[in-house]
Design an enzyme around this catalytic site. Structure first.
Site: not given
Ligand code: NAD
Length: 239
Positions: A129, A121, A24, A36, A213, A150, A28, A103, A190
């Site tokens: 549907c 994911h 995720a 998280r 990260n 649907c 961002t 993910q 992640t």
């Molecule tokens: P997580 O939210 O658990 O962790 C995100 C990590 O990314 C954190 O440790 C944070 O420090 C780091 N982070 C945030 N911004 C950053 C940046 N700009 N550069 C570097 N690091 C950065 O996310 P996860 O481990 O992917 O697990 C969460 C689950 O949530 C996944 O399964 C995912 O499918 C889902 N999810 C997806 C999205 C999306 O598709 N964009 C958004 C939110 C959650």
């Protein structure tokens, strides 16, 4: 930081096959909140925790509430790829990167031009549907009211792996093949706390495990290079 990014550039310049494994935090910098971080979805106040709302059980027992949350927080259709997504697509086109394993469910790697993307994911862009398997795009879900239905009357479910659901076998196999065969694995954005995805790193047998990260992860001690910073800024500055 400069020394670390120079070391990263050195690794990347020598790499013949890079695989990127992200979460995720990769999106961002495109304006999509992660789960998280301090400002992530899990630290906002909800009557029902997001982990519950994004579960298989909740989807079927509280479908309308699921879709309210999902439309509001998970369907970020106006967001655009950032420097990380774009650089990875460029490296793939140049034959330097073999696959992106993600993910994320937002489709931003494909929007940036990446072709080989293993979405562990699933994706908000695929919706089916439950009765007749007709497919619908994300705009249909966003623009429908209440529970999306649907044309046959069946319930539409996003092709997203909810908590309590299994990952797709084919996607997992291809992702593990790519991770086992590359010489450099970049893991970024992640928290490495969601399993089984986090365990995929153990399949890497190449030379350079790079971890980028913002916050520390449980795997920092296993990486050859750890950079605590923003993945878009860092990858964006690489050639
Ligand atoms: P997580 O939210 O658990 O962790 C995100 C990590 O990314 C954190 O440790 C944070 O420090 C780091 N982070 C945030 N911004 C950053 C940046 N700009 N550069 C570097 N690091 C950065 O996310 P996860 O481990 O992917 O697990 C969460 C689950 O949530 C996944 O399964 C995912 O499918 C889902 N999810 C997806 C999205 C999306 O598709 N964009 C958004 C939110 C959650």
């Amino acid at each position: 930081m400069e020394q670390l990014t120079e070391k990263l550039q050195g690794i990347l310049s020598k790499s013949k096959s890079i695989v990127f494994f992200g979460g995720a935090g990769v999106s961002t910098e495109s304006g999509i909140p992660d789960f998280r971080s301090a400002d992530g979805l899990y630290n906002q106040k909800y009557d029902v925790p997001p982990e519950t709302m994004l579960s298989h059980e909740y989807f079927f027992s509280h479908t309308e509430e699921f879709y309210r949350f999902y439309r509001d927080k998970m369907l970020c259709l106006d967001k655009k790829p950032n420097a990380a997504h774009k650089k990875l697509a460029k490296w793939e086109a140049a034959g330097r990167l073999t696959a992106v394993v993600t993910q994320n469910i937002d489709g931003l790697h494909q929007a940036a031009g990446s072709k080989t993307v293993y979405e562990l994911h699933g994706s908000v862009h695929r919706n089916y549907c439950r009765s007749c398997h007709k497919s619908y795009d994300a705009e249909y879900i966003l623009n429908s009211d209440g529970v999306p239905r649907c044309s046959c009357g069946g319930l539409i479910k996003p092709d997203v792996v909810l908590y309590g659901e299994q990952l797709d076998d084919y996607t997992v196999t291809k992702a593990l093949e790519a991770i086992s065969a590359c010489d450099t694995l970049i893991v970024a954005g992640t928290s490495l706390t969601v399993y089984p995805a986090a365990g995929f790193i153990s399949y890497f047998g190449g030379q350079n495990l790079v971890l980028i990260n913002r916050d520390p992860t449980p795997f920092d001690g296993r990486a050859d290079l750890v950079i605590h910073g923003k993945v878009g800024e860092i990858l964006g500055s690489m050639v």
